[in-house]
Scaffold this motif. Structure first.
Motif, PDB file in Angstrom:
ATOM      1  N   ASN A 181       0.843  -1.180   0.000  1.00  0.00           N
ATOM      2  CA  ASN A 181       0.000   0.000   0.000  1.00  0.00           C
ATOM      3  C   ASN A 181       0.886   1.240   0.000  1.00  0.00           C
ATOM      4  O   ASN A 181       1.667   1.437   0.908  1.00  0.00           O
ATOM      5  CB  ASN A 181      -0.907  -0.019   1.223  1.00  0.00           C
ATOM      6  N   ARG A 201      -8.100  -0.502  -1.072  1.00  0.00           N
ATOM      7  CA  ARG A 201      -7.300  -1.003  -2.199  1.00  0.00           C
ATOM      8  C   ARG A 201      -7.683  -2.442  -2.528  1.00  0.00           C
ATOM      9  O   ARG A 201      -7.819  -2.808  -3.689  1.00  0.00           O
ATOM     10  CB  ARG A 201      -5.825  -0.923  -1.855  1.00  0.00           C
ATOM     11  N   THR A 207     -11.094  -2.407  -4.307  1.00  0.00           N
ATOM     12  CA  THR A 207     -10.986  -1.779  -5.620  1.00  0.00           C
ATOM     13  C   THR A 207     -10.266  -2.706  -6.593  1.00  0.00           C
ATOM     14  O   THR A 207     -10.672  -2.834  -7.753  1.00  0.00           O
ATOM     15  CB  THR A 207     -10.250  -0.429  -5.510  1.00  0.00           C
ATOM     16  N   ALA A 208      -9.212  -3.371  -6.138  1.00  0.00           N
ATOM     17  CA  ALA A 208      -8.454  -4.284  -6.994  1.00  0.00           C
ATOM     18  C   ALA A 208      -9.301  -5.462  -7.454  1.00  0.00           C
ATOM     19  O   ALA A 208      -9.016  -6.068  -8.486  1.00  0.00           O
ATOM     20  CB  ALA A 208      -7.210  -4.787  -6.260  1.00  0.00           C
ATOM     21  N   VAL A 246      -4.873   4.640  -6.600  1.00  0.00           N
ATOM     22  CA  VAL A 246      -5.060   4.294  -5.178  1.00  0.00           C
ATOM     23  C   VAL A 246      -3.846   3.570  -4.696  1.00  0.00           C
ATOM     24  O   VAL A 246      -3.274   2.766  -5.325  1.00  0.00           O
ATOM     25  CB  VAL A 246      -6.311   3.406  -4.984  1.00  0.00           C
TER      26      VAL A 246
END
Length: 86
Positions: free
Chosen positions: A2, A52, A55-56, A86
């Protein structure tokens, strides 16, 4: 991995100069920095990875909460991430 990092310096600058927080009678800049630092660490380590992760996996943020690796964060991760990477 991240790569999001909370903008601690920007937040503290805004509190000091934009909001003129020093005018408050009980304002303590050291305490504010500590609180913002702890909040930033929580966001960086717990919330941002969940956003994240969802979203991924192609989560449609308009449909509500994703299947999340941190179920206790469901009320938090329903907010879409900001535009851009992101």
């Amino acid at each position: 991995m991240n790569d999001f990092r909370s903008p601690v310096d920007d937040i503290l600058f805004t509190l000091e100069h934009g909001a003129d927080a020093a005018r408050l009678p009980d304002w303590d800049p050291d305490l504010a920095a500590e609180i913002v630092g702890h909040a930033a660490r929580f966001i960086d380590e717990r919330i941002a990875p969940s956003i994240r992760w969802a979203t991924a996996r192609g989560h449609d943020w308009n449909r509500g909460a994703p299947d999340c690796p941190h179920p206790s964060l469901l009320p938090i991760v329903t907010t879409p991430p900001p535009a851009g990477p992101v």
